[in-house]
Write an enzyme that holds these catalytic residues in place. Structure first.
Site, PDB file in Angstrom:
ATOM      1  N   GLY A 170      -7.503   5.476   5.111  1.00 40.25           N
ATOM      2  CA  GLY A 170      -8.830   5.000   4.764  1.00 40.25           C
ATOM      3  C   GLY A 170      -9.321   5.610   3.467  1.00 40.25           C
ATOM      4  O   GLY A 170      -8.518   6.085   2.655  1.00 40.25           O
ATOM      5  N   GLY A 225     -10.041   7.913   0.992  1.00 43.86           N
ATOM      6  CA  GLY A 225      -9.620   9.302   0.857  1.00 43.86           C
ATOM      7  C   GLY A 225     -10.727  10.252   0.445  1.00 43.86           C
ATOM      8  O   GLY A 225     -10.746  11.413   0.864  1.00 43.86           O
ATOM      9  N   VAL A 272      -6.594  10.487  -7.472  1.00 46.80           N
ATOM     10  CA  VAL A 272      -5.733  10.917  -6.372  1.00 46.80           C
ATOM     11  C   VAL A 272      -6.605  10.976  -5.125  1.00 46.80           C
ATOM     12  O   VAL A 272      -7.751  11.426  -5.189  1.00 46.80           O
ATOM     13  CB  VAL A 272      -5.121  12.307  -6.675  1.00 46.80           C
ATOM     14  CG1 VAL A 272      -4.417  12.876  -5.456  1.00 46.80           C
ATOM     15  CG2 VAL A 272      -4.156  12.212  -7.859  1.00 46.80           C
ATOM     16  N   GLY A 273      -6.079  10.507  -4.003  1.00 42.08           N
ATOM     17  CA  GLY A 273      -6.866  10.486  -2.769  1.00 42.08           C
ATOM     18  C   GLY A 273      -6.567  11.676  -1.881  1.00 42.08           C
ATOM     19  O   GLY A 273      -6.179  12.757  -2.341  1.00 42.08           O
ATOM     20  N   ASP A 274      -6.750  11.468  -0.595  1.00 42.93           N
ATOM     21  CA  ASP A 274      -6.545  12.538   0.383  1.00 42.93           C
ATOM     22  C   ASP A 274      -5.088  12.736   0.762  1.00 42.93           C
ATOM     23  O   ASP A 274      -4.697  13.808   1.231  1.00 42.93           O
ATOM     24  CB  ASP A 274      -7.312  12.191   1.668  1.00 42.93           C
ATOM     25  CG  ASP A 274      -6.816  10.871   2.271  1.00 42.93           C
ATOM     26  OD1 ASP A 274      -6.693   9.875   1.518  1.00 42.93           O
ATOM     27  OD2 ASP A 274      -6.539  10.826   3.484  1.00 42.93           O
ATOM     28  N   SER A 333       0.810  -1.215   0.000  1.00 45.60           N
ATOM     29  CA  SER A 333       0.000   0.000   0.000  1.00 45.60           C
ATOM     30  C   SER A 333       0.844   1.266   0.000  1.00 45.60           C
ATOM     31  O   SER A 333       0.308   2.360   0.020  1.00 45.60           O
ATOM     32  CB  SER A 333      -0.889   0.000   1.237  1.00 45.60           C
ATOM     33  OG  SER A 333      -0.067  -0.140   2.372  1.00 45.60           O
TER      34      SER A 333
HETATM   35  N1  ASP Z   1      -6.175   7.314   2.096  1.00 47.29           N
HETATM   36  C1  ASP Z   1      -5.662   6.586   0.971  1.00 47.29           C
HETATM   37  C2  ASP Z   1      -6.345   7.033  -0.277  1.00 47.29           C
HETATM   38  O1  ASP Z   1      -7.548   7.214  -0.281  1.00 47.29           O
HETATM   39  C3  ASP Z   1      -5.810   5.128   1.048  1.00 47.29           C
HETATM   40  C4  ASP Z   1      -5.565   4.452   2.326  1.00 47.29           C
HETATM   41  O2  ASP Z   1      -5.252   5.017   3.356  1.00 47.29           O
HETATM   42  O3  ASP Z   1      -5.702   3.251   2.333  1.00 47.29           O
HETATM   43  O4  ASP Z   1      -5.672   7.127  -1.278  1.00 47.29           O
END
Ligand code: ASP
Length: 335
Positions: free
Chosen positions: A246, A248, A223-225, A92
């Site tokens: 989590g 995003g 693109v996430g958070d 990840s």
């Molecule tokens: N927060 C991340 C995203 O949404 C993913 C993760 O924390 O698992 O890209």
């Protein structure tokens, strides 16, 4: 127990939603899904302190080593996150991260220092240490964010080496996923684990960083958070810092990390602030939080910490007062 193995054990629903990891001493508790006795103890105001999302004791050990040898909180969070980026078994983060649905491993990362300076990279390909590229963006450019090809070009010009980040194991997992190719990204046992880290050094100076390959099998370009300052990470040296993991999209919609820091500024403890930020997500009308996970960790300038998540099995690693340990997070959904 390794993070991923634990994740498989911690399936919560039909969609396999799961969120956590475990320390070796908590194995039994993990298996019967009860709460670890060490769950979220009363936090102490002791400096220095390093906290990180999930079970990453090697990363927090590295960060504390940096601080103990006189390094800054900023150096600590960068070098701590690099440990996980280089760990190919972690699917990840960094090398070995799970790809998007088209097979691209794309990394998001950001970093923020005690002076409010910050840097981020989005959709970075082929460069393992996204957090260090983010730091370079902060220190060597007039910008805060670089994305895609531009981010990679900048990294190469800054001396980073290009390499294929898709390992055999992640390629196999992707090929297996392609058989069904479920279009909607659902946060589940295979696709979460941003490493977010916060440190307060001996002088009470705060820094933070986070790094991720994002949601597994996301749409190309998503693109996430995690590279979004204020959402995935926020630090204010007058107050403290917060970082998210989590789904995003939900973190971005509530600007979660900034919210937590502002709540701490108003007098909430890190724990109370994390709980309220999760509340802002789950209490939205019509929000079916049962299908996704979000977890937050936070620290204030005094060294007090907090963590909270929607579902069980989120955890935080904390190194403070000579003890480097994993702590199970309290959580919202008890059903
Ligand atoms: N927060 C991340 C995203 O949404 C993913 C993760 O924390 O698992 O890209």
């Amino acid at each position: 127990m390794k993070r991923r193995k634990f994740l498989k054990n911690a399936s919560l629903t039909g969609v396999g939603l799961a969120v956590g990891t475990a320390v070796t001493s908590c194995n039994e508790q993990v298996e019967d899904k009860s709460i670890a006795s060490k769950e979220n103890p009363e936090s102490k105001a002791v400096l220095p302190v390093v906290v990180a999302t999930w079970h990453v004791i090697d990363a927090t050990a590295k960060a504390m080593e940096v601080i103990e040898s006189g390094g800054s909180a900023l150096d600590a969070v960068e070098l701590g996150c690099k440990i996980e980026e280089a760990n190919e078994k972690g699917q990840s983060v960094g090398k070995g991260g799970l790809p998007d649905r088209e097979g691209n491993v794309t990394l998001d990362a950001c970093i923020m220092d005690k002076n409010g300076n910050c840097g981020a990279v989005l959709y970075l390909k082929d460069i393992k240490h996204a957090v260090s590229v983010a730091r370079k963006v902060m220190e060597d450019t007039p910008h805060v964010m670089l994305a895609g090809e531009g981010a990679k070009q900048f990294a190469l010009e800054s001396g980073f080496e290009a390499e294929d980040l898709l390992t055999e194991a992640s390629k196999k997992a992707w090929e297996k996923w392609k058989v069904e190719s479920k279009y909607k990204p659902i946060i589940n046992i295979e696709n979460h684990d941003t490493i977010g880290m916060l440190a307060v050094d001996k002088n009470g100076d705060v820094s933070g960083a986070c790094t991720t390959s994002g949601l597994a099998y996301k749409m190309n370009g998503r693109v996430g958070d995690s590279p979004i300052i204020g959402s995935g990470l926020f630090v204010d040296n007058e107050v403290g810092g917060a970082v998210a993991t989590g789904l995003g999209e939900e973190v971005v919609k509530t600007v979660g990390s900034f919210l937590i820091v502002e709540l701490m500024r108003q007098g909430k403890s890190p724990q109370e602030a994390c709980e309220e930020a999760i509340g802002r997500i789950v209490n939205k009308p019509g929000k079916d939080y049962k299908d996704f996970q979000v977890g937050y960790i936070a620290v204030n300038k005094k060294g007090e910490t907090g963590c909270y998540s929607i579902h069980q099995w989120f955890s935080m690693t904390k190194f403070q007062d000579g003890v480097n340990e994993q702590i199970q997070s309290h959580f919202f959904n008890k059903s």
